[in-house]
Scaffold this motif. Structure first.
Motif, PDB file in Angstrom:
ATOM      1  N   GLN A   1       0.846  -1.192   0.000  1.00  0.00           N
ATOM      2  CA  GLN A   1       0.000   0.000   0.000  1.00  0.00           C
ATOM      3  C   GLN A   1       0.883   1.244   0.000  1.00  0.00           C
ATOM      4  O   GLN A   1       1.924   1.275   0.661  1.00  0.00           O
TER       5      GLN A   1
ATOM      6  N   PHE B   1      -3.315   4.500   5.946  1.00  0.00           N
ATOM      7  CA  PHE B   1      -3.623   3.653   4.806  1.00  0.00           C
ATOM      8  C   PHE B   1      -5.100   3.269   4.746  1.00  0.00           C
ATOM      9  O   PHE B   1      -5.490   2.415   3.946  1.00  0.00           O
TER      10      PHE B   1
ATOM     11  N   VAL C   1      -5.463   5.642  -1.869  1.00  0.00           N
ATOM     12  CA  VAL C   1      -4.506   4.655  -1.373  1.00  0.00           C
ATOM     13  C   VAL C   1      -4.258   3.638  -2.489  1.00  0.00           C
ATOM     14  O   VAL C   1      -5.157   2.884  -2.867  1.00  0.00           O
TER      15      VAL C   1
ATOM     16  N   GLU D   1      -2.793   0.265  -4.099  1.00  0.00           N
ATOM     17  CA  GLU D   1      -2.516  -1.089  -3.617  1.00  0.00           C
ATOM     18  C   GLU D   1      -2.028  -1.949  -4.778  1.00  0.00           C
ATOM     19  O   GLU D   1      -2.587  -1.907  -5.882  1.00  0.00           O
TER      20      GLU D   1
END
Length: 237
Positions: free
Chosen positions: A90, A108, A116, A118
């Motif tokens: 992340q 996060f 965020v 990922e």
């Protein structure tokens, strides 16, 4: 390479050389492609099996950060050398000047319009010592095997042994000769020391005997002179 708005990640697969009862490691590079501070965090589905250093951190604008993942020693091989473990990386924009100690889990969380990013990374096991390929031989035009490798194996081995003995013999003789010379030198030195010691003792004994006899002669002379004086006095009396 996997790329997003914040980070470039390389590689996208974590490849571990697999060998029973031995640790193995791999690394990935995180490159910040933005002009902002980027905080990252690495998670795994099997935290007891892997160690991530660092598992959180800051990537400065335009810089690259290395992350090392270590797999603990395994007692058993996975079926078909396939792994179901996965990693999740992340990343999020952090305030300028943020340090690793200031990173929190809340940073996060996907709240509101906070972006965020990922990335999912899978684990791949590769053999630690892959077998070397064996060249295939063609039936057509193939030459018969040379007997020097198969049939003359014992002869070649005997020849090598003879050469080895020939090379070792001068060394053995040289060592024996050196040992004999060393022993004779020690005996000669010891004999010289004993000879000097005996000469010194003989010289002392000679001096003592000389002193003893010198004293005895003086007493004898005195005695004879006295006796002669007595006789002369008796005769002319």
């Amino acid at each position: 390479m996997s790329t997003g708005d914040l980070l470039n990640i390389h590689p996208v697969e974590l490849k571990f050389p697999f060998e029973l009862r031995k640790q193995s490691s791999c690394s990935m590079q995180l490159t910040n492609k933005s002009d902002k501070y980027v905080a990252f965090k690495v998670k795994t589905t099997n935290p007891k099996k892997y160690c991530v250093r660092p598992n959180t951190g800051i990537v400065m604008p335009g810089s690259t950060r290395s992350v090392t993942v270590t797999m603990q020693a395994q007692k058993e091989s996975p079926p078909d050398m396939q792994s179901k473990d996965k990693f999740l990386l992340q990343s999020v924009v952090a305030p300028d000047g943020t340090t690793t100690k200031e990173i929190t889990s809340e940073m996060f969380n996907k709240e509101g319009d906070k972006a965020v990013e990922e990335f999912k990374l899978r684990v791949v096991y590769i053999p630690a010592n892959p077998p070397s390929p064996v060249p295939e031989e063609s039936d057509e035009g193939s030459s018969p095997p040379r007997p020097s490798v198969l049939e003359n194996g014992n002869q070649d081995s005997s020849l090598l042994d003879a050469v080895s003995r020939t090379l070792e013999e001068p060394k053995e003789k040289s060592f024996e000769t050196w040992s004999l010379i060393s022993r004779l030198t020690e005996e000669k030195t010891s004999a010289l020391q004993q000879n000097l010691k005996l000469q010194h003792e003989l010289e002392l004994m000679r001096k003592q005997i000389s002193k003893k006899y010198a004293g005895g002669v003086s007493l004898l002379v005195v005695f004879l002179v006295g006796l002669f004086g007595i006789l002369v006095g008796y005769i002319f009396k």
